[in-house]
Design an enzyme around this catalytic site. Structure first.
Site, PDB file in Angstrom:
ATOM      1  N   SER A 252      55.854 -25.055  54.574  1.00 42.21           N
ATOM      2  CA  SER A 252      56.252 -24.590  55.198  1.00 42.21           C
ATOM      3  C   SER A 252      57.322 -23.433  54.789  1.00 42.21           C
ATOM      4  O   SER A 252      57.545 -23.355  53.229  1.00 42.21           O
ATOM      5  CB  SER A 252      56.174 -24.110  56.951  1.00 42.21           C
ATOM      6  OG  SER A 252      56.182 -23.133  57.022  1.00 42.21           O
ATOM      7  N   HIS A 253      58.484 -22.837  55.517  1.00 43.93           N
ATOM      8  CA  HIS A 253      59.433 -22.006  55.271  1.00 43.93           C
ATOM      9  C   HIS A 253      60.477 -23.093  54.210  1.00 43.93           C
ATOM     10  O   HIS A 253      61.499 -22.096  54.286  1.00 43.93           O
ATOM     11  CB  HIS A 253      60.222 -21.614  56.092  1.00 43.93           C
ATOM     12  CG  HIS A 253      60.147 -21.855  57.199  1.00 43.93           C
ATOM     13  ND1 HIS A 253      59.065 -22.921  57.407  1.00 43.93           N
ATOM     14  CD2 HIS A 253      61.232 -22.744  57.637  1.00 43.93           C
ATOM     15  CE1 HIS A 253      59.708 -24.257  58.766  1.00 43.93           C
ATOM     16  NE2 HIS A 253      61.507 -23.643  58.283  1.00 43.93           N
TER      17      HIS A 253
ATOM     18  N   ASP B 196      56.001 -17.155  55.225  1.00 42.21           N
ATOM     19  CA  ASP B 196      56.644 -17.783  54.440  1.00 42.21           C
ATOM     20  C   ASP B 196      56.288 -18.359  53.218  1.00 42.21           C
ATOM     21  O   ASP B 196      55.146 -17.945  52.823  1.00 42.21           O
ATOM     22  CB  ASP B 196      56.649 -18.384  55.613  1.00 42.21           C
ATOM     23  CG  ASP B 196      55.678 -18.789  56.162  1.00 42.21           C
ATOM     24  OD1 ASP B 196      54.161 -18.408  55.795  1.00 42.21           O
ATOM     25  OD2 ASP B 196      55.719 -20.216  56.722  1.00 42.21           O
TER      26      ASP B 196
ATOM     27  N   ASP C  93      53.819 -21.182  53.129  1.00 47.17           N
ATOM     28  CA  ASP C  93      52.576 -21.488  52.872  1.00 47.17           C
ATOM     29  C   ASP C  93      51.790 -20.563  54.065  1.00 47.17           C
ATOM     30  O   ASP C  93      50.476 -20.583  54.173  1.00 47.17           O
ATOM     31  CB  ASP C  93      52.436 -22.450  54.081  1.00 47.17           C
ATOM     32  CG  ASP C  93      52.546 -22.569  55.299  1.00 47.17           C
ATOM     33  OD1 ASP C  93      53.861 -22.023  55.956  1.00 47.17           O
ATOM     34  OD2 ASP C  93      52.159 -23.528  56.001  1.00 47.17           O
TER      35      ASP C  93
ATOM     36  N   ASP D  49      51.883 -18.915  56.855  1.00 42.76           N
ATOM     37  CA  ASP D  49      51.060 -18.661  58.131  1.00 42.76           C
ATOM     38  C   ASP D  49      52.015 -17.357  58.910  1.00 42.76           C
ATOM     39  O   ASP D  49      52.197 -17.475  60.248  1.00 42.76           O
ATOM     40  CB  ASP D  49      51.074 -19.936  58.835  1.00 42.76           C
ATOM     41  CG  ASP D  49      51.995 -21.041  58.730  1.00 42.76           C
ATOM     42  OD1 ASP D  49      53.615 -20.554  58.216  1.00 42.76           O
ATOM     43  OD2 ASP D  49      52.250 -21.712  59.308  1.00 42.76           O
ATOM     44  N   ARG D  50      53.536 -17.359  58.721  1.00 45.19           N
ATOM     45  CA  ARG D  50      54.812 -17.286  59.672  1.00 45.19           C
ATOM     46  C   ARG D  50      54.605 -14.871  59.395  1.00 45.19           C
ATOM     47  O   ARG D  50      53.917 -14.674  57.744  1.00 45.19           O
ATOM     48  CB  ARG D  50      56.017 -17.389  59.151  1.00 45.19           C
ATOM     49  CG  ARG D  50      56.112 -18.690  59.692  1.00 45.19           C
ATOM     50  CD  ARG D  50      57.590 -19.197  59.460  1.00 45.19           C
ATOM     51  NE  ARG D  50      57.536 -19.990  60.332  1.00 45.19           N
ATOM     52  CZ  ARG D  50      58.525 -21.024  60.236  1.00 45.19           C
ATOM     53  NH1 ARG D  50      59.917 -19.995  60.829  1.00 45.19           N
ATOM     54  NH2 ARG D  50      58.526 -22.182  60.938  1.00 45.19           N
TER      55      ARG D  50
ATOM     56  N   LYS E 176      48.613 -19.841  62.887  1.00 42.15           N
ATOM     57  CA  LYS E 176      49.280 -18.856  62.794  1.00 42.15           C
ATOM     58  C   LYS E 176      48.762 -18.016  61.532  1.00 42.15           C
ATOM     59  O   LYS E 176      48.391 -18.940  59.809  1.00 42.15           O
ATOM     60  CB  LYS E 176      49.992 -18.817  62.992  1.00 42.15           C
ATOM     61  CG  LYS E 176      51.209 -19.412  62.526  1.00 42.15           C
ATOM     62  CD  LYS E 176      52.971 -19.439  62.694  1.00 42.15           C
ATOM     63  CE  LYS E 176      53.581 -20.787  62.204  1.00 42.15           C
ATOM     64  NZ  LYS E 176      54.121 -21.988  62.447  1.00 42.15           N
TER      65      LYS E 176
HETATM   66  C1  VG1 Z   1      59.353 -24.620  63.847  1.00 42.81           C
HETATM   67  C2  VG1 Z   1      58.434 -23.189  64.967  1.00 42.81           C
HETATM   68  C3  VG1 Z   1      57.373 -23.545  65.217  1.00 42.81           C
HETATM   69  C4  VG1 Z   1      56.547 -23.574  63.818  1.00 42.81           C
HETATM   70  C5  VG1 Z   1      56.764 -24.822  63.369  1.00 42.81           C
HETATM   71  C6  VG1 Z   1      55.916 -24.822  62.434  1.00 42.81           C
HETATM   72  O1  VG1 Z   1      58.892 -26.146  64.219  1.00 42.81           O
HETATM   73  O2  VG1 Z   1      60.192 -23.250  65.623  1.00 42.81           O
HETATM   74  O3  VG1 Z   1      57.199 -22.786  66.200  1.00 42.81           O
HETATM   75  O4  VG1 Z   1      55.498 -24.055  64.707  1.00 42.81           O
HETATM   76  O5  VG1 Z   1      58.054 -24.375  62.566  1.00 42.81           O
HETATM   77  O6  VG1 Z   1      55.962 -23.933  61.611  1.00 42.81           O
HETATM   78  P1  VG1 Z   1      60.487 -26.953  65.027  1.00 42.81           P
HETATM   79  O7  VG1 Z   1      59.840 -28.258  65.207  1.00 42.81           O
HETATM   80  O8  VG1 Z   1      60.868 -26.718  63.414  1.00 42.81           O
HETATM   81  O9  VG1 Z   1      61.114 -25.302  65.892  1.00 42.81           O
HETATM   82  V1  VG1 Z   1      55.633 -23.491  59.917  1.00 42.81           V
HETATM   83  O10 VG1 Z   1      55.257 -22.097  59.681  1.00 42.81           O
HETATM   84  O11 VG1 Z   1      57.203 -24.411  59.437  1.00 42.81           O
HETATM   85  O12 VG1 Z   1      54.396 -24.284  59.907  1.00 42.81           O
HETATM   86 CO    CO Z   2      54.751 -22.145  57.625  1.00 42.16          CO
END
Ligand code: VG1
Ligand code: CO
Length: 544
Positions: A113-114, A278, A280, A282-283, A377
């Site tokens: 992801s990010h 972000d 991937d 989804d954000r 998302k």
């Molecule tokens: C974080 C966010 C959570 C989100 C997850 C994956 O998790 O708080 O809301 O669903 O990232 O997002 P955590 O456990 O670090 O708080 V993504 O865009 O990184 O797939």
């Molecule tokens: Co993401």
């Protein structure tokens, strides 16, 4: 080409977190590390022989190598067909869309992801089930159990597979179908939103926008949808060329990491609308001219205005939000007379609610918004939703959010992240809060009286599964809240998240800066949890 069985030994650290298994690239590069996890996924599934698997990732460093490994292993394990995005690319929401559209058995998405990428950065892998959504905990725990016992993995010996030519090829008895990563997703967006109206707004001469793909996966999606289909000029797209290291950046669309875009939106002559996505895809982050929409408010605004878009014109069945997300959406649900569900953090908890028709829109405070169109998302979906609203309402982003607050009240909201702190210190902070839980009720801090405190547990209303220890909640008698939890996506030390919320019904008091409006609560959080002491930090790393 032969099937081969390769002996291997278990690794002890392959338990998936909030969203799949995320580790440093160097960890994934250990002998058989990726193979072990992929085989553990397959070993935890049943009845997939001859069926279709979707594979793709966010294009970060190691994506291509990983796709090659997975294709060989999928063939050896008996899948009938793999559909893979050209170049091994698929955004997370596009992967979800494609799993659903082609009735695939499931999918493997490669992304952290990010989190930053590159040889020194992070890599990640997660499994999505046939509804297109992240595997629920029952499956991720089964994968983890398999990974602790694994003795062998199955693969085939063959040359590298061509991932760059659209079309079918055979790998033994399995068909590999290299597909365009964008077209199915773009077609779905056209069904949901009024592209003609958005096109008219964008080409009216009265509206300007910027989209920042942050050198990550949404670049090609943005070019096709915004530029080719909606007539946005190329200069409105920033960092649209995906790079294996995301240009050295941190593709997390928030006020800190998307500074380049934020600076444009807060400059003289700022555009009317700005958005980013972000790593991937989804954000999303939504900005107006000198105006930032918190993700929690964004969910509430989309819900309140959903009937203005073609895809949601018949209204919503319900709204779901993660527990730390602000209660702004609850007020909209109440007025609409629809269900509101509060789930633990992580998109996997929305899947059952969406499948059961108990929710149409879902959101998380962490810049995540989505709906029942897929089971992840969806960053560009949220951007298009906002563009559709702007095209219909013909008001500025600022006016839309101000009138929303006037009508529903404002939930001042902020999240403070303490990234990469000592795991022991952060763990101790949470432990101490757990011990305090029973004794906090009734205590007063300044004018704030504690009404409840607990360690959030969730019982899924569809399958009855229970998830405990999902964050410490402290609620005050005026409806204010604070939540403490540890991140489940980080790869170094621990990350402490503090979520703060206060409700303000009075329209004359709704234009404060959020940090100012929440300053009492920030002080109380320090008093109760001793954050400085436990984290050895004077201030948060990121404030959103
Ligand atoms: C974080 C966010 C959570 C989100 C997850 C994956 O998790 O708080 O809301 O669903 O990232 O997002 P955590 O456990 O670090 O708080 V993504 O865009 O990184 O797939
Ligand atoms: Co993401």
């Amino acid at each position: 080409m032969n099937n081969i069985e390769v002996p291997t030994q278990p690794y002890s650290d392959q338990r998936p977190g909030t969203s799949g298994l995320r580790k440093k690239v160097s960890v994934f590069q250990q002998k058989n590390y990726l193979e072990n996890f992929v085989q553990s996924i397959f070993d935890s599934l049943e009845d997939y022989q001859g069926k279709t698997l979707i594979v793709g990732g966010d294009g970060r460093y190691y994506n291509r190598q990983a796709v090659q490994v997975i294709l060989r292993m999928a063939a050896a394990n008996g899948f009938g067909r793999v559909m893979v995005g050209r170049g091994g690319l698929l955004s997370t929401p596009a992967a979800s869309c494609i799993i659903r559209k082609y009735n695939a058995f499931g999918g493997i998405i490669l992304s952290a992801s990010h989190n930053p990428a590159g040889p020194q950065g992070d890599f990640g892998i997660k499994y999505n089930i046939g509804n297109g959504g992240p595997a629920p905990e029952k499956i991720t725990e089964a994968i983890y159990e398999k990974s602790r016992q694994i003795q062998r993995y199955l693969t085939v010996d063959c040359d590298d597979i061509d991932l760059d030519t659209i079309g079918e090829q055979q790998l033994g008895s399995m068909t590999i179908d290299v597909i365009d990563p964008v077209s199915d997703y773009a077609a779905l967006m056209r069904e949901l939103f009024d592209f003609d109206r958005i096109h008219a707004l964008i080409n009216s001469g009265l509206f300007t926008m910027r989209f920042d793909a942050m050198h990550a996966i949404t670049g090609p999606y943005a070019v096709e949808i915004f530029e080719h289909q909606l007539g946005v000029t190329p200069d409105a797209l920033m960092n649209a060329q995906p790079k294996e290291d995301f240009g050295g950046g941190h593709p997390d669309p928030n006020l800190v990491y998307a500074k380049e875009l934020v600076d444009v939106l807060y400059s003289a002559n700022a555009p009317d609308f700005g958005a980013a996505s972000d790593g991937d895809g989804d954000r999303n982050m939504i900005l107006g001219n000198r105006c930032f929409i918190t993700p929690s408010d964004s969910l509430a605004v989309l819900a309140a205005n959903a009937h203005l878009t073609p895809g949601y014109r018949h209204g919503l069945a319900g709204i779901a939000r993660s527990m730390p997300t602000s209660q702004a959406a609850d007020r909209v649900a109440e007025r609409l007379g629809i269900e509101l569900h509060e789930t633990p953090t992580g998109w996997k908890f929305f899947g059952n609610l969406l499948d059961a028709g108990k929710a149409t829109l879902c959101g998380e405070e962490s810049f995540g918004t989505g709906s029942n169109h897929v089971r992840e998302k969806d960053g560009l979906w949220a951007v298009l939703f906002w563009l559709n609203l702007l095209a219909v309402r013909k008001e500025s982003v600022h006016d839309i959010i101000s009138s929303h607050w006037q009508s529903y009240g404002r939930n001042y909201y902020s999240r403070h992240d303490y990234e990469g702190v000592s795991a022991d210190g952060a763990g101790q902070l949470i432990e101490e809060l757990r011990k305090l839980n029973g004794s906090l009720k009734g205590k007063s801090y300044g004018g704030y009286e504690i009404e409840f405190s607990d360690d959030f547990a969730y019982t899924d209303p569809v399958d009855g599964s229970v998830s405990e220890h999902q964050g410490i909640r402290i609620g005050f008698s005026d409806g204010s809240r604070m939540v403490f939890r540890l991140s489940g996506t980080g790869t170094e030390g621990a990350t402490l998240r503090l979520y703060l919320e206060r409700f303000e019904p009075d329209p004359s008091k709704q234009s404060l800066d959020a940090q100012e409006a929440l300053s009492d609560l920030i002080g109380i959080a320090e008093q109760i949890a001793q954050i400085r002491h436990h984290t050895q930090r004077e201030a948060p790393t990121v404030i959103t």
